[in-house]
Design a protein around this motif. Structure first.
Motif, PDB file in Angstrom:
ATOM      1  N   LEU A  41       0.813  -1.218   0.000  1.00  0.00           N
ATOM      2  CA  LEU A  41       0.000   0.000   0.000  1.00  0.00           C
ATOM      3  C   LEU A  41       0.845   1.265   0.000  1.00  0.00           C
ATOM      4  N   GLU A  42       2.025   1.213   0.596  1.00  0.00           N
ATOM      5  CA  GLU A  42       2.889   2.396   0.634  1.00  0.00           C
ATOM      6  C   GLU A  42       3.262   2.827  -0.793  1.00  0.00           C
ATOM      7  N   TYR A  44       1.652   1.987  -3.526  1.00  0.00           N
ATOM      8  CA  TYR A  44       0.415   2.379  -4.211  1.00  0.00           C
ATOM      9  C   TYR A  44       0.066   3.823  -3.888  1.00  0.00           C
ATOM     10  N   ASP A  45       0.171   4.202  -2.624  1.00  0.00           N
ATOM     11  CA  ASP A  45      -0.131   5.580  -2.227  1.00  0.00           C
ATOM     12  C   ASP A  45       0.815   6.577  -2.903  1.00  0.00           C
ATOM     13  N   LYS A  46       2.100   6.221  -3.000  1.00  0.00           N
ATOM     14  CA  LYS A  46       3.063   7.097  -3.681  1.00  0.00           C
ATOM     15  C   LYS A  46       2.663   7.279  -5.138  1.00  0.00           C
ATOM     16  N   LYS A  48      -0.311   6.880  -6.493  1.00  0.00           N
ATOM     17  CA  LYS A  48      -1.582   7.595  -6.589  1.00  0.00           C
ATOM     18  C   LYS A  48      -1.365   9.104  -6.416  1.00  0.00           C
ATOM     19  N   LYS A  49      -0.484   9.476  -5.486  1.00  0.00           N
ATOM     20  CA  LYS A  49      -0.198  10.896  -5.262  1.00  0.00           C
ATOM     21  C   LYS A  49       0.513  11.507  -6.468  1.00  0.00           C
TER      22      LYS A  49
END
Length: 60
Positions: A41-42, A44-46, A48-49
């Motif tokens: 998820l880390e 993925y979040d990067k 997505k941002k």
């Protein structure tokens, strides 16, 4: 004595950090015409941002 063949799991590269991970452990997101994979998820979040449209700043 019969030897068993060890089959390596199919691996994919994380879209953000390019770490190779087994496909069975990857997190995936279906994009427009393709699927992108993440090691967690880390990452993925990067991603997505990075892909999020920036909000324009209003000047007064």
């Amino acid at each position: 004595m019969e030897q068993k063949k060890i089959i390596e799991p199919e691996k994919v590269a994380c879209e953000v950090c390019f770490k190779e991970i087994p496909l069975s452990e990857a997190t995936s997101v279906k994009a427009t015409d393709y699927i992108v994979y993440y090691c967690g998820l880390e990452c993925y979040d990067k991603w997505k941002k990075q892909k999020a449209p920036s909000t324009p700043v209003e000047e007064s």
